[in-house]
Design a protein around this motif. Sequence first.
Motif, mmCIF file in Angstrom:
data_model
loop_
_atom_site.group_PDB
_atom_site.id
_atom_site.type_symbol
_atom_site.label_atom_id
_atom_site.label_comp_id
_atom_site.label_asym_id
_atom_site.label_seq_id
_atom_site.Cartn_x
_atom_site.Cartn_y
_atom_site.Cartn_z
ATOM 1 N N ASP A 11 37.475 -8.014 -18.108
ATOM 2 C CA ASP A 11 36.919 -6.901 -18.891
ATOM 3 C C ASP A 11 36.249 -5.879 -17.993
ATOM 4 O OD1 ASP A 11 37.827 -7.872 -21.189
ATOM 5 O OD2 ASP A 11 35.894 -8.634 -21.961
ATOM 6 N N ASN A 12 35.428 -6.387 -17.061
ATOM 7 C CA ASN A 12 34.685 -5.477 -16.180
ATOM 8 C C ASN A 12 35.621 -4.711 -15.237
ATOM 9 O OD1 ASN A 12 32.268 -6.019 -17.302
ATOM 10 N ND2 ASN A 12 31.545 -7.422 -15.706
ATOM 11 N N ILE A 13 36.656 -5.414 -14.746
ATOM 12 C CA ILE A 13 37.631 -4.737 -13.862
ATOM 13 C C ILE A 13 38.320 -3.612 -14.636
ATOM 14 C CG2 ILE A 13 39.816 -5.038 -12.572
ATOM 15 C CD1 ILE A 13 38.747 -7.921 -11.926
ATOM 16 N N ALA A 14 38.704 -3.946 -15.901
ATOM 17 C CA ALA A 14 39.371 -2.944 -16.739
ATOM 18 C C ALA A 14 38.452 -1.749 -16.985
ATOM 19 C CB ALA A 14 39.779 -3.573 -18.067
ATOM 20 N N ARG A 15 37.144 -2.070 -17.273
ATOM 21 C CA ARG A 15 36.170 -0.991 -17.542
ATOM 22 C C ARG A 15 35.990 -0.104 -16.303
ATOM 23 N NH1 ARG A 15 33.167 -5.256 -20.031
ATOM 24 N NH2 ARG A 15 33.495 -5.131 -22.285
ATOM 25 N N THR A 16 35.934 -0.758 -15.119
ATOM 26 C CA THR A 16 35.744 0.000 -13.882
ATOM 27 C C THR A 16 36.951 0.910 -13.602
ATOM 28 O OG1 THR A 16 34.606 -1.956 -13.097
ATOM 29 C CG2 THR A 16 34.974 -0.246 -11.472
ATOM 30 N N LYS A 17 38.159 0.357 -13.870
ATOM 31 C CA LYS A 17 39.390 1.175 -13.691
ATOM 32 C C LYS A 17 39.346 2.379 -14.615
ATOM 33 C CE LYS A 17 42.709 -2.159 -11.900
ATOM 34 N NZ LYS A 17 43.664 -3.209 -12.311
ATOM 35 N N ASP A 18 38.888 2.123 -15.896
ATOM 36 C CA ASP A 18 38.745 3.217 -16.877
ATOM 37 C C ASP A 18 37.815 4.288 -16.335
ATOM 38 O OD1 ASP A 18 40.397 2.087 -18.639
ATOM 39 O OD2 ASP A 18 38.844 1.408 -20.078
ATOM 40 N N LEU A 19 36.665 3.811 -15.774
ATOM 41 C CA LEU A 19 35.644 4.733 -15.265
ATOM 42 C C LEU A 19 36.231 5.609 -14.156
ATOM 43 C CD1 LEU A 19 32.667 5.665 -15.080
ATOM 44 C CD2 LEU A 19 32.263 3.805 -13.462
ATOM 45 N N LEU A 20 36.976 4.941 -13.224
ATOM 46 C CA LEU A 20 37.580 5.655 -12.100
ATOM 47 C C LEU A 20 38.589 6.697 -12.611
ATOM 48 C CD1 LEU A 20 37.479 5.664 -9.012
ATOM 49 C CD2 LEU A 20 39.460 4.124 -9.023
ATOM 50 N N ALA A 21 39.390 6.244 -13.595
ATOM 51 C CA ALA A 21 40.414 7.139 -14.161
ATOM 52 C C ALA A 21 39.763 8.373 -14.798
ATOM 53 C CB ALA A 21 41.266 6.390 -15.190
ATOM 54 N N CYS A 22 38.668 8.133 -15.592
ATOM 55 C CA CYS A 22 37.937 9.238 -16.242
ATOM 56 C C CYS A 22 37.410 10.220 -15.207
ATOM 57 C CB CYS A 22 36.777 8.721 -17.073
ATOM 58 S SG CYS A 22 37.286 7.869 -18.560
ATOM 59 N N LEU A 23 36.862 9.661 -14.108
ATOM 60 C CA LEU A 23 36.263 10.524 -13.073
ATOM 61 C C LEU A 23 37.330 11.369 -12.387
ATOM 62 C CD1 LEU A 23 33.637 8.093 -11.461
ATOM 63 C CD2 LEU A 23 33.170 10.086 -12.909
ATOM 64 N N GLU A 24 38.507 10.687 -12.130
ATOM 65 C CA GLU A 24 39.576 11.387 -11.412
ATOM 66 C C GLU A 24 40.149 12.551 -12.231
ATOM 67 O OE1 GLU A 24 41.205 7.911 -8.371
ATOM 68 O OE2 GLU A 24 42.178 8.202 -10.344
ATOM 69 N N ARG A 25 40.196 12.315 -13.576
ATOM 70 C CA ARG A 25 40.779 13.395 -14.353
ATOM 71 C C ARG A 25 39.695 14.351 -14.880
ATOM 72 N NH1 ARG A 25 41.788 8.941 -17.970
ATOM 73 N NH2 ARG A 25 40.412 9.103 -19.793
ATOM 74 N N GLY A 26 38.440 14.152 -14.425
ATOM 75 C CA GLY A 26 37.345 15.088 -14.756
ATOM 76 C C GLY A 26 36.855 14.940 -16.194
ATOM 77 N N ASP A 27 37.083 13.711 -16.791
ATOM 78 C CA ASP A 27 36.627 13.475 -18.171
ATOM 79 C C ASP A 27 35.185 12.950 -18.148
ATOM 80 O OD1 ASP A 27 36.144 12.671 -20.744
ATOM 81 O OD2 ASP A 27 37.794 11.212 -20.844
ATOM 82 N N GLU A 28 34.246 13.889 -18.169
ATOM 83 C CA GLU A 28 32.834 13.513 -18.033
ATOM 84 C C GLU A 28 32.365 12.636 -19.199
ATOM 85 O OE1 GLU A 28 28.737 15.823 -17.150
ATOM 86 O OE2 GLU A 28 30.554 16.411 -16.077
ATOM 87 N N ASN A 29 32.708 13.045 -20.438
ATOM 88 C CA ASN A 29 32.268 12.282 -21.615
ATOM 89 C C ASN A 29 32.819 10.854 -21.597
ATOM 90 O OD1 ASN A 29 30.722 14.288 -22.640
ATOM 91 N ND2 ASN A 29 32.344 15.133 -23.969
ATOM 92 N N GLY A 30 34.096 10.757 -21.213
ATOM 93 C CA GLY A 30 34.727 9.434 -21.136
ATOM 94 C C GLY A 30 34.024 8.564 -20.116
ATOM 95 N N ALA A 31 33.708 9.153 -18.907
ATOM 96 C CA ALA A 31 33.026 8.408 -17.844
ATOM 97 C C ALA A 31 31.661 7.910 -18.323
ATOM 98 C CB ALA A 31 32.874 9.285 -16.609
ATOM 99 N N ARG A 32 30.909 8.810 -19.018
ATOM 100 C CA ARG A 32 29.581 8.415 -19.539
ATOM 101 C C ARG A 32 29.683 7.243 -20.507
ATOM 102 N NH1 ARG A 32 25.570 11.762 -18.090
ATOM 103 N NH2 ARG A 32 26.161 13.900 -17.676
ATOM 104 N N GLU A 33 30.698 7.283 -21.370
ATOM 105 C CA GLU A 33 30.887 6.210 -22.362
ATOM 106 C C GLU A 33 31.081 4.856 -21.665
ATOM 107 O OE1 GLU A 33 33.917 6.544 -25.491
ATOM 108 O OE2 GLU A 33 32.941 8.473 -25.983
ATOM 109 N N VAL A 34 31.940 4.866 -20.628
ATOM 110 C CA VAL A 34 32.210 3.608 -19.914
ATOM 111 C C VAL A 34 30.935 3.124 -19.199
ATOM 112 C CG1 VAL A 34 33.639 2.468 -18.171
ATOM 113 C CG2 VAL A 34 34.614 4.263 -19.577
ATOM 114 N N LEU A 35 30.220 4.064 -18.578
ATOM 115 C CA LEU A 35 28.964 3.700 -17.886
ATOM 116 C C LEU A 35 27.957 3.098 -18.863
ATOM 117 C CD1 LEU A 35 28.105 6.462 -15.255
ATOM 118 C CD2 LEU A 35 28.270 3.999 -14.869
#
Lengths: 247, 124
Positions: A11-35
């Motif tokens: 779960d945590n690996i998946a969440r971290t990948k999500d976070l990285l993906a959000c950051l790379e595509r500049g999705d600030e709201n998405g990154a905050r949600e994962v954090l």
Amino acid sequence: MLEENKLISDDNIARTKDLLACLERGDENGAREVLDELTRIRETELYQEMGKLTRELHDSLTAFGKDDQLINLAQEEIPDARSRLRYVIKMTDDAAHRTLTAVEESMPICEDVTGKSSDLHEKWRRFVQRDMNVQEFRELSLLIDKFLEGNTDQVKELRNKLNEILMAQDFQDLTSQIIKRVIGLVEEVEDNLVNLVKLAGGTIKVDFEKTKNDHSIEATGPAVPGVDDHVVSGQDEVDELLSSLGF
Amino acid sequence: MKILVVDDFSTMRRIIKNLLNDLGFMNIVEADDGNTALPVLKKGGIDFLVTDWNMPGMTGIELLKQVRADDKLNTLPVLMVTAEQKREQIVEAAEAGVNGYIVKPFTAQTLKEKMSKIFDRVGG
């Protein structure tokens, strides 16, 4: 620790990948949600640990409070020690007064003997120097006779006072026995407090010692009025008890 | 008459010694507990034992029991002078064969009375 609380989990690996993906595509709201999600998981873990510790501390303190020895110390032994120490004060006070009274009563006797001695010495000197008429010598003889007669009684009286002072010193033995017993109690309290401190530290398991209850044949020292039971009140009762046993 | 006075407090030993001197007993030896008293007793020459109860090492009651268990000492007059005043203790001392029991604090008169009572009984 529960499976879901492990840091390295799918779960945590998946969440971290999500976070990285959000950051790379500049999705600030998405990154905050994962954090936020990651923080929530971390906090839950912390609360669970704190809850566990609190419960352990509560259980230990409850067990500690139920321990007979501590209850006995607080309810019986400490008030008992207070009464014993008050008795020590009374005994030392009595002894000091007995001694002072004997000294105060001895002083006038000493002064009386000294006064009469120097008066007689003065008169005797005049007699030796032949500076005394017959009438004065008769008076001197009577004085010497009276002095010697009274002297025996006065010395006897002084001896009694000295004896009184001697006997008053018995407080040292008796009070020491009582104080030693209270020191034993203080050590017991100290041990218990050390245990409590260790318990609060939460690192060392507390090992309660069982209270020793068998004091039946142990020497207990001087009886303190109003504190000790099953004791005789003085020599008369000892004599009575012994005579009932055929003494 | 040689008397052994056993008490762990030197003040009390001095008090008893002075009182005994007053009663005419001048030959007094001292010990501070049962362990030091017993060898003195076993060496012989002691005619009377005055002992406290509560002492570190060997207590007075234990000393009394050892004295009564010794063939050479079992008739030695023993006077207990102690602060122990529980009834069961007095009974225990009596059963162990004590000749007299004085509770502290005591008077010179009490000591005199108990000593002479013991001497009357043992025919001394």
